[in-house]
Design a protein around this motif. Structure first.
Motif, PDB file in Angstrom:
ATOM      1  N   ALA A 242     -18.164  41.848 -31.304  1.00 33.13           N
ATOM      2  CA  ALA A 242     -18.147  42.898 -30.283  1.00 33.13           C
ATOM      3  C   ALA A 242     -16.802  42.926 -29.554  1.00 33.13           C
ATOM      4  O   ALA A 242     -16.266  43.999 -29.232  1.00 33.13           O
ATOM      5  CB  ALA A 242     -19.287  42.682 -29.299  1.00 33.13           C
ATOM      6  N   LEU A 243     -16.255  41.741 -29.299  1.00 31.96           N
ATOM      7  CA  LEU A 243     -14.937  41.670 -28.660  1.00 31.96           C
ATOM      8  C   LEU A 243     -13.895  42.384 -29.496  1.00 31.96           C
ATOM      9  O   LEU A 243     -13.105  43.191 -28.986  1.00 31.96           O
ATOM     10  CB  LEU A 243     -14.553  40.198 -28.470  1.00 31.96           C
ATOM     11  N   MET A 244     -13.909  42.117 -30.803  1.00 34.41           N
ATOM     12  CA  MET A 244     -12.947  42.746 -31.693  1.00 34.41           C
ATOM     13  C   MET A 244     -13.197  44.248 -31.805  1.00 34.41           C
ATOM     14  O   MET A 244     -12.255  45.056 -31.708  1.00 34.41           O
ATOM     15  CB  MET A 244     -13.042  42.104 -33.078  1.00 34.41           C
ATOM     16  N   GLY A 245     -14.468  44.647 -32.011  1.00 36.59           N
ATOM     17  CA  GLY A 245     -14.783  46.060 -32.217  1.00 36.59           C
ATOM     18  C   GLY A 245     -14.524  46.916 -30.998  1.00 36.59           C
ATOM     19  O   GLY A 245     -13.901  47.990 -31.095  1.00 36.59           O
ATOM     20  N   ILE A 246     -14.988  46.476 -29.841  1.00 35.91           N
ATOM     21  CA  ILE A 246     -14.789  47.261 -28.610  1.00 35.91           C
ATOM     22  C   ILE A 246     -13.312  47.293 -28.233  1.00 35.91           C
ATOM     23  O   ILE A 246     -12.778  48.332 -27.811  1.00 35.91           O
ATOM     24  CB  ILE A 246     -15.637  46.679 -27.465  1.00 35.91           C
TER      25      ILE A 246
ATOM     26  N   SER B 221     -23.897  50.368 -28.581  1.00 32.82           N
ATOM     27  CA  SER B 221     -23.760  50.440 -30.038  1.00 32.82           C
ATOM     28  C   SER B 221     -23.237  49.129 -30.607  1.00 32.82           C
ATOM     29  O   SER B 221     -23.661  48.686 -31.680  1.00 32.82           O
ATOM     30  CB  SER B 221     -22.810  51.577 -30.424  1.00 32.82           C
ATOM     31  N   ALA B 222     -22.322  48.492 -29.878  1.00 30.39           N
ATOM     32  CA  ALA B 222     -21.765  47.218 -30.351  1.00 30.39           C
ATOM     33  C   ALA B 222     -22.844  46.146 -30.441  1.00 30.39           C
ATOM     34  O   ALA B 222     -22.822  45.306 -31.339  1.00 30.39           O
ATOM     35  CB  ALA B 222     -20.639  46.767 -29.421  1.00 30.39           C
ATOM     36  N   VAL B 223     -23.800  46.165 -29.507  1.00 28.55           N
ATOM     37  CA  VAL B 223     -24.893  45.191 -29.562  1.00 28.55           C
ATOM     38  C   VAL B 223     -25.658  45.338 -30.869  1.00 28.55           C
ATOM     39  O   VAL B 223     -25.973  44.353 -31.548  1.00 28.55           O
ATOM     40  CB  VAL B 223     -25.840  45.372 -28.360  1.00 28.55           C
ATOM     41  N   LEU B 224     -25.947  46.575 -31.246  1.00 24.61           N
ATOM     42  CA  LEU B 224     -26.682  46.809 -32.489  1.00 24.61           C
ATOM     43  C   LEU B 224     -25.840  46.464 -33.717  1.00 24.61           C
ATOM     44  O   LEU B 224     -26.288  45.764 -34.630  1.00 24.61           O
ATOM     45  CB  LEU B 224     -27.122  48.269 -32.569  1.00 24.61           C
ATOM     46  N   LEU B 225     -24.605  46.944 -33.769  1.00 26.34           N
ATOM     47  CA  LEU B 225     -23.775  46.787 -34.959  1.00 26.34           C
ATOM     48  C   LEU B 225     -23.401  45.337 -35.234  1.00 26.34           C
ATOM     49  O   LEU B 225     -23.266  44.944 -36.396  1.00 26.34           O
ATOM     50  CB  LEU B 225     -22.507  47.631 -34.843  1.00 26.34           C
TER      51      LEU B 225
END
Length: 353
Positions: free
Chosen positions: A35-39, A66-70
């Motif tokens: 999530a850190l990388m994606g967000i 969305s990041a929580v789910l992905l």
């Protein structure tokens, strides 16, 4: 030490136990990093696309959900690329449209989320953060909001999905998630086998929606069936599997007598017993090819087991010891039964076909 004890105590409390089946501390830690990388990447690219920060936000709040789910539940049907992108974009567009048609009220807020749920359901892109995207689109307002569903919402969603795809490839998870193909089962051979129709009917009767795909659910059921079969094999003993009434011959019998008994009964091995009826060996047609006055001269050691021996322990002896028959003996070494390769194959054929 005190910190470790406190963490251990918290772990024992039901409140802090994982609520997701299969969740591990390692997976949760990896989800945080993902999530850190994606967000972070979504925010950077969104910021580069935002030419005027006063009129265009560079990342929208629904992307956090969305990041929580992905990253935390990438196998969820609602975390796949189309729901993540389509759900956010369509919902934001609905929010913007209602914002242009109606004043900002409690009714318009409720209508935006309701329409977003309906549209996502019909278009097979149900994504919980879409509800938040609809509200944000409603609140944006103004003529500049017409691009809002695409930039930043669509851009954020595409970058986040691309980040999830790259991250899960590096971490070993499959994304987009594809359920492993369940091994087909023939219900005619195993009446208790759960079929795909049984799963669909059960879900319908339950009247609830579960965050797991039907294919994943079927695959899990098939794995559970195979584990149950393996467990039942470990609990199966030689006493359960053996054929009683062992066909034997005395050690002082003639080879012709033993040969005739093998052919008449159509078996591969005879138990050889002494005058007291105790097992002393075994003999087959191969041994009887050698010249001898009586069976005791050509017999070979018999493969033996007790009635309590787990039947699954015999498989290695069949495979590696070139054994075709295992004689089951009591405490005095009297033969009480026999388990052959054919007996095991019959069980496997009935259970695993």
């Amino acid at each position: 030490m005190h910190l470790e004890w406190a963490l251990s105590a918290f772990a024992r409390l039901r409140l802090f136990r994982p609520i997701l089946a299969g969740a591990t501390l390692r997976d949760r830690a990896l989800a945080c990093f993902g999530a850190l990388m994606g967000i972070g990447l979504s925010a950077v690219i969104g910021g580069l696309a935002a030419t005027d920060m006063n009129h265009l936000v560079w990342i929208v709040p629904p992307m956090g959900a969305s990041a929580v789910l992905l990253f935390a539940v990438p196998a969820s049907p609602m975390a796949q690329p189309w729901p993540a992108i389509g759900g956010n974009v369509i919902s934001a567009a609905i929010g913007v449209a209602i914002g242009h048609l109606m004043p900002l009220t409690a009714l318009s807020a409720g209508l935006a989320v309701a329409c977003a749920i309906g549209a996502m359901s019909l278009l097979r892109c149900l994504h919980p953060p879409g509800g938040a995207a609809a509200l944000v689109g409603l609140f944006i307002g103004g003529s500049s909001s017409l691009l809002f569903p695409f930039v930043p919402v669509g851009l954020n969603a595409v970058v986040l999905v691309a980040s999830a795809w790259l991250y899960h490839r590096m971490s070993g998870h499959s994304y987009p998630h594809v359920a492993p193909s369940p091994q087909p089962a023939r219900a005619s051979d195993r009446p208790w086998t759960v079929s795909k129709a049984d799963i669909a009917a059960t879900l319908k009767e339950a009247g609830e929606s579960f965050d797991i795909g039907a294919d994943d659910l079927e695959s899990l059921v098939r794995h559970m069936e195979r584990r149950a079969i393996a467990r039942s094999y470990r609990e199966l003993t030689c006493a359960d599997l053996m054929v009683t009434g062992v066909i034997g011959v005395k050690d002082d019998a003639s080879p012709e007598q033993a040969r005739g008994l093998l052919v008449k009964r159509d078996i591969r091995r005879l138990a050889v017993v002494d005058g007291a009826g105790l097992l002393v060996g075994a003999v087959g047609l191969r041994e009887l090819l050698r010249p001898a006055r009586h069976v005791g001269e050509v017999m070979t050691p018999a493969a033996t087991a007790t009635p309590a021996t787990p039947a699954i322990d015999l498989l290695e002896r069949y495979a590696q010891g070139r054994v075709h028959s295992v004689f089951v003996v009591d405490g005095n070494r009297r033969p009480v039964g026999v388990v052959t390769e054919a007996d095991w194959l019959h069980v496997l054929t009935r259970s695993l076909a």
